[in-house]
Design an enzyme around this catalytic site. Structure first.
Site, PDB file in Angstrom:
ATOM      1  N   VAL A  60      14.916  40.989  36.687  1.00  0.00           N
ATOM      2  CA  VAL A  60      15.811  41.116  37.842  1.00  0.00           C
ATOM      3  C   VAL A  60      15.102  41.022  39.180  1.00  0.00           C
ATOM      4  O   VAL A  60      15.765  40.883  40.218  1.00  0.00           O
ATOM      5  CB  VAL A  60      16.599  42.443  37.801  1.00  0.00           C
ATOM      6  CG1 VAL A  60      17.563  42.469  36.635  1.00  0.00           C
ATOM      7  CG2 VAL A  60      15.661  43.646  37.782  1.00  0.00           C
ATOM      8  N   TYR A  61      13.791  41.105  39.210  1.00  0.00           N
ATOM      9  CA  TYR A  61      13.094  41.066  40.493  1.00  0.00           C
ATOM     10  C   TYR A  61      13.277  39.699  41.143  1.00  0.00           C
ATOM     11  O   TYR A  61      12.817  38.676  40.634  1.00  0.00           O
ATOM     12  CB  TYR A  61      11.605  41.351  40.321  1.00  0.00           C
ATOM     13  CG  TYR A  61      11.273  42.770  39.885  1.00  0.00           C
ATOM     14  CD1 TYR A  61      12.209  43.792  39.937  1.00  0.00           C
ATOM     15  CD2 TYR A  61      10.003  43.086  39.414  1.00  0.00           C
ATOM     16  CE1 TYR A  61      11.898  45.093  39.540  1.00  0.00           C
ATOM     17  CE2 TYR A  61       9.675  44.378  39.018  1.00  0.00           C
ATOM     18  CZ  TYR A  61      10.638  45.370  39.085  1.00  0.00           C
ATOM     19  OH  TYR A  61      10.308  46.652  38.686  1.00  0.00           O
ATOM     20  N   SER A  62      13.970  39.717  42.284  1.00  0.00           N
ATOM     21  CA  SER A  62      14.234  38.494  43.050  1.00  0.00           C
ATOM     22  C   SER A  62      14.820  37.395  42.172  1.00  0.00           C
ATOM     23  O   SER A  62      14.422  36.228  42.239  1.00  0.00           O
ATOM     24  CB  SER A  62      12.960  37.994  43.756  1.00  0.00           C
ATOM     25  OG  SER A  62      12.504  38.953  44.681  1.00  0.00           O
ATOM     26  N   ASP A  63      15.775  37.811  41.322  1.00  0.00           N
ATOM     27  CA  ASP A  63      16.524  36.861  40.493  1.00  0.00           C
ATOM     28  C   ASP A  63      15.609  35.987  39.643  1.00  0.00           C
ATOM     29  O   ASP A  63      15.828  34.796  39.479  1.00  0.00           O
ATOM     30  CB  ASP A  63      17.411  35.982  41.389  1.00  0.00           C
ATOM     31  CG  ASP A  63      18.439  35.194  40.603  1.00  0.00           C
ATOM     32  OD1 ASP A  63      18.853  35.666  39.519  1.00  0.00           O
ATOM     33  OD2 ASP A  63      18.834  34.099  41.058  1.00  0.00           O
ATOM     34  N   GLY A  64      14.573  36.590  39.097  1.00  0.00           N
ATOM     35  CA  GLY A  64      13.674  35.854  38.211  1.00  0.00           C
ATOM     36  C   GLY A  64      12.514  35.176  38.892  1.00  0.00           C
ATOM     37  O   GLY A  64      11.569  34.740  38.214  1.00  0.00           O
TER      38      GLY A  64
END
Length: 322
Positions: A60-64
């Site tokens: 989930v960090y920065s949408d992958g």
């Protein structure tokens, strides 16, 4: 750099883990303070050169895009066999049904997406980002076990939850002969020590390595009380984690750091590294001195008097961070 076994496993990890939520495209997530690939790569390389072999990110960090940036940098700068690469799942990655959680479908889907973004055929530590109350724990634990047996994952870990939930997951795995969690990534620092009541004793008893997130309390332990940064000004989640009374703890860190002639971050991390269940605090780094301070903290020995001074002002509070 010093290295330690992760819990009761044979896996050697550096005493500092580089937390990679800081790295990712700012326009692809909720954190506008993240660093793009150009700004991230020198810091990842610096960490490797300092002896850090342990890197933690999440889908989930920065949408992958964190996984993409970290994976590319590690391929360029490191030998894959020499690093310990960790990522996580559970958070929402797409709208609609089955876009989040720990169902068998989600587990099988998200590992393949993470491996693609990271550019590797396995991760060393695959962690559930939180407990999923909507999915039977048997379903999750069996799916994670199957990933280990398939060679896509070497070890599995968990993150913030209640001790009874962690016990339930471990018991379920043991009962069925499935892979058990070897690590717990939880909220633990000088300003939040509620984990000492149940979770840390449980981890000590069961040989589970502890990987504290937010070891510097989102930077509060490194600066004067009330100082606002670009990140803290928009950190709604972090703003709910700490109390006004925590100021006295920050002041104790400041006194000891000044007496020692070292940055406050080193004192706060040195205290955490003294806790017997802690394997490696997960430290985010947006500037070179963040890595320098974290590495230096490994060698900083605090006296019993200093430890008592840091611990005495703490006041109990409600559970947070789950």
């Amino acid at each position: 750099m010093q290295y330690v076994k992760l819990g009761s496993t044979g896996l050697d990890v550096s005493r500092i883990c580089l937390g990679c939520m800081t790295y990712g495209l700012p326009d692809r997530g909720v954190h506008e303070w993240t660093l793009d690939a150009e700004a991230s790569r020198p810091l990842i390389r610096q960490a490797l050169e300092a002896g850090i072999n342990f890197f933690d990110t999440a889908n989930v960090y920065s949408d992958g895009t964190s996984e993409e940036i970290v994976g590319k940098a590690l391929r360029d700068f490191a030998n894959r066999d020499e690093i310990v690469l960790a990522t996580k799942l559970n958070g929402r990655m797409r709208p609609g049904p089955n876009g989040a959680g720990l169902s068998r479908k989600a587990v099988m889907t998200e590992i393949d997406h993470s491996l693609r973004r990271l550019g590797t055929d396995y991760v060393d530590l695959y962690q559930i980002h939180r407990y999923d109350h909507a999915t039977p724990v048997e379903e999750t634990m069996e799916a994670l076990h199957d990933l280990v047996k398939a060679g896509k994952v070497r070890y599995i870990g968990a993150s913030s939850m209640y001790a009874w939930e962690f016990s339930k997951a471990q018991y379920t795995a043991e009962r069925h002969g499935w892979t058990k969690f070897v690590s717990m990534q939880n909220h633990y620092n000088l300003l939040y020590r509620e984990e000492e009541r149940e979770m840390l004793p449980l981890c000590a008893d069961q040989g589970v390595g502890v990987l504290p997130w937010s070891p510097l309390a989102r930077g509060r332990l490194t600066r004067d009380w009330g100082t606002v940064t670009g990140r803290s000004a928009n950190d709604n989640f972090g703003g709910r984690l700490y109390l006004d009374s925590d100021r006295s703890i920050v002041e104790a860190v400041t006194r000891i750091a000044q007496a020692r002639g070292v940055p406050r971050a080193q004192v706060a991390l040195a205290w955490l590294l003294r806790q017997r269940t802690v394997a490696a605090p997960i430290v985010g780094a947006a500037k070179p001195h963040h890595i320098e301070d974290a590495v230096a903290a490994v060698e900083l020995e605090l006296s019993e008097k200093e430890l008592a001074e840091l611990e005495q002002p703490y006041t109990p509070r409600a559970i947070s961070g789950h």
